[in-house]
Write a protein that holds these residues in place. Structure first.
Motif, short mmCIF file in Angstrom:
data_model
loop_
_atom_site.label_atom_id
_atom_site.label_comp_id
_atom_site.label_asym_id
_atom_site.label_seq_id
_atom_site.Cartn_x
_atom_site.Cartn_y
_atom_site.Cartn_z
N LEU A 1 0.83 -1.20 0.00
CA LEU A 1 0.00 0.00 0.00
C LEU A 1 0.87 1.26 0.00
O LEU A 1 0.64 2.20 -0.77
CB LEU A 1 -0.89 -0.03 1.25
N ILE A 2 1.88 1.26 0.85
CA ILE A 2 2.75 2.45 0.96
C ILE A 2 3.51 2.67 -0.36
O ILE A 2 3.54 3.77 -0.89
CB ILE A 2 3.71 2.30 2.15
N VAL A 3 4.10 1.57 -0.87
CA VAL A 3 4.85 1.70 -2.12
C VAL A 3 3.91 2.15 -3.24
O VAL A 3 4.21 3.07 -4.02
CB VAL A 3 5.54 0.37 -2.49
N GLY A 4 2.71 1.58 -3.29
CA GLY A 4 1.73 1.94 -4.33
C GLY A 4 1.31 3.39 -4.21
O GLY A 4 1.18 4.10 -5.22
N LEU A 5 1.12 3.83 -2.98
CA LEU A 5 0.72 5.22 -2.74
C LEU A 5 1.78 6.18 -3.26
O LEU A 5 1.47 7.18 -3.95
CB LEU A 5 0.51 5.43 -1.24
N VAL A 6 3.04 5.89 -2.93
CA VAL A 6 4.14 6.75 -3.37
C VAL A 6 4.20 6.78 -4.89
O VAL A 6 4.29 7.85 -5.51
CB VAL A 6 5.48 6.27 -2.76
#
Lengths: 287, 134
Positions: A12-17
Motif C-alpha cells: 500500500l505504501i509503495v503503491g501510494l508513493v
C-alpha cells in the motif's frame, strides 16, 4: 515470517508513493479551461492593467468589477495598490499609474501611492494650460529671478482675454534654485519641491530629468516625510542634467554633482529647485 | 533458508494487492483530491469566455491608444495560431449577438487593423472612421 497485513501495508505504501509520483509529476492534471485566477503573476499584472485601461476607456465600473472578481483575490484592492507601487518604482508612465490608481481607489484602497494619483476632493486640483485661466497673484512670493518665462497679462475677468497660442506656456515657474550640502554626508540629489499658487505643496507632479544619452522621471509626494510636494533624483558623477516639469516649466540645465566645502566634509552636494504653479482654477463649482 | 514456493506466491499476492490499492489511492489523491495547483498559467489556458473577454479588453485599449504592437504582444499570450482570425470571429459573434457598440467597435477596429475583414464590419468601420476623423 511477515503477516499478510504487513505485506499489504508495505504494498500500500509503495503503491501510494508511486501513484502520487505519477499523478503529481509524470502526468499532472492539465487545466484547459482555467480562469484568470490561474494566471502567472506576470499575466495577472497584465490582466489588472488591461482592466484599468479598459475602465478608463469605457467607464463601465460594473464590467471592471466583474473582471476583477474573476481573479478570486480576497484582497484585490491591496493587490492593485501593490501593483501601482511596483509600477511607480519601475518608472512606468503617468497614464498607466493614474489608471491603476483610479481602480485601486474605486476598490477602497487608501494607500499613499493611490492618494498621489487620485487626489481627494479637498486637495488642490492642478489645471492644465487653457484659454480660461488667469494669472496667479504674483505678490505671494518675491519675483522669480528666472526671466525667460513668458509673461501673461490676462486680468481676472469672466471673459477670457488671452489668445490661444501654439507655444506651450509654462504652468510652473521656478521660484528658487539652491545648492544643498550636508555635513559629512554625500547628498548628490536633485530635489524638487512644488507648490500650488497658494503655496500649498502639490503631490503627484511628474518631473522629467534628461542627460546626454538618457532620461528618467519622478514624482513629488513619494517621500511624505519631506512634504507632499517633495521629490528627488540621484545624480551620477560627470553627468549634466536638465530638469523640467511634465506639465510645463522653464527647463533648468547644467545640473551636476558639486562638491561641498571642506569645512563640512567636502562631500558631493546637489541642487534644490522650488516651483510654484502659476495657474489657479476658476471658481466654478456650478455650470 | 528455503522459502516455500506457495508462501512466496502468497506474499507476492498480498504485496501486489497492497500496491494496486496504494496506487489507486495515490492516483485519486494526486488527480482528484489534491491535484497540483496550476497557478503559473498563460492566458492560452483560460476558458474561452475568459479569452474572449481578455481580447475585448485588449481591443478596447487598442481603440483608445492605437498601439498595434502592444495589442499584438498581448494577443500572442492567447496562443492562437491566427490571432487576427480569432479577433475577427469575436467581432462577428458580437455583431450577430447584438452586443453593444462599446464592445463591437473595438473588436472590429482591431480585427481590421490585423488584416481581417468581413462585410458585416463595414458600417462599424465607417462609424470608427467618422468618429476618429471628426
Amino acid at each position: 515470517m511477515l503477516g499478510a497485513a504487513s505485506l499489504v501495508l508495505f504494498g500500500l505504501i509503495v503503491g501510494l508513493v508511486v501513484g502520487l509520483y505519477y499523478a503529481w509529476l509524470v502526468e499532472p492534471v492539465s487545466y484547459v479551461a482555467a480562469g484568470p485566477s490561474r494566471l502567472s503573476d506576470e499575466y495577472k499584472e497584465e490582466y489588472i492593467l488591461l482592466i484599468s485601461q479598459s475602465y478608463a476607456a469605457d467607464g463601465d465600473w460594473e464590467k471592471a468589477r466583474r473582471r476583477l472578481e474573476n481573479l478570486d483575490d480576497p484582497n484585490v484592492a491591496n493587490t492593485v495598490a501593490l501593483q501601482l507601487e511596483r509600477n511607480l518604482r519601475n518608472g512606468e508612465p503617468a497614464q498607466i499609474l493614474n489608471k491603476l490608481a483610479i481602480v485601486a481607489e474605486k476598490l477602497g484602497s487608501r494607500s499613499s501611492a493611490v492618494a498621489l494619483f487620485v487626489p481627494s476632493r479637498g486637495e488642490p486640483v492642478l489645471t492644465r494650460p487653457s484659454q480660461e485661466r488667469v494669472s496667479a497673484t504674483t505678490t505671494l512670493l518675491p519675483t522669480p529671478t528666472n526671466t525667460s518665462r513668458a509673461t501673461r497679462s490676462a486680468a481676472p475677468s469672466s471673459t477670457p482675454t488671452e489668445k490661444p497660442s501654439s507655444t506651450p506656456v509654462p504652468v510652473f515657474r521656478l521660484l528658487k534654485q539652491e545648492r544643498i550640502c550636508r555635513r559629512n554626508t554625500p547628498i548628490p540629489l536633485i530635489e524638487v519641491v512644488v507648490y500650488d499658487a497658494f503655496l500649498e505643496p502639490i503631490p503627484g507632479i511628474e518631473i522629467l530629468v534628461s542627460w546626454e544619452g538618457g532620461s528618467d522621471h519622478f514624482f513629488t509626494g513619494y517621500h511624505p516625510e519631506n512634504g507632499k510636494g517633495y521629490g528627488d533624483f540621484t545624480m551620477e558623477p560627470e553627468l549634466f542634467y536638465r530638469v523640467e516639469l511634465a506639465d510645463g516649466s522653464t527647463p533648468v540645465d547644467g545640473l551636476q554633482i558639486e562638491n561641498c566645502g571642506a569645512e563640512i566634509g567636502g562631500f558631493a552636494g546637489g541642487r534644490r529647485l522650488t516651483y510654484q504653479n502659476t495657474d489657479v482654477q476658476q471658481g466654478s463649482s456650478g455650470p | 533458508m528455503k522459502v516455500d514456493r506457495r508462501s512466496f506466491l502468497r506474499a507476492a499476492a498480498w504485496i501486489g494487492l497492497g500496491l494496486i490499492l496504494g496506487a489507486g489511492v495515490g492516483l485519486f489523491l494526486g488527480w482528484v483530491a489534491w491535484p497540483i495547483e496550476f497557478s503559473d498559467a498563460e492566458p492560452a489556458v483560460m476558458e474561452e469566455r475568459f479569452q474572449a473577454d481578455y481580447t475585448l479588453m485588449i481591443a478596447t485599449v487598442y481603440l483608445e491608444e492605437n498601439d498595434l504592437s502592444t495589442a499584438r504582444r498581448r494577443l500572442s499570450g492567447l496562443g492562437k495560431e491566427d490571432t487576427g482570425r480569432w479577433v475577427l470571429g469575436l467581432a462577428v459573434d458580437h455583431i450577430l449577438n447584438g452586443e453593444t457598440e462599446a464592445e463591437i467597435l473595438p473588436l472590429v477596429k482591431l480585427a481590421n487593423d490585423l488584416g481581417h475583414f468581413s462585410p458585416i464590419m463595414e458600417p462599424y468601420l465607417f462609424q470608427i472612421e467618422s468618429t476618429q476623423g471628426s
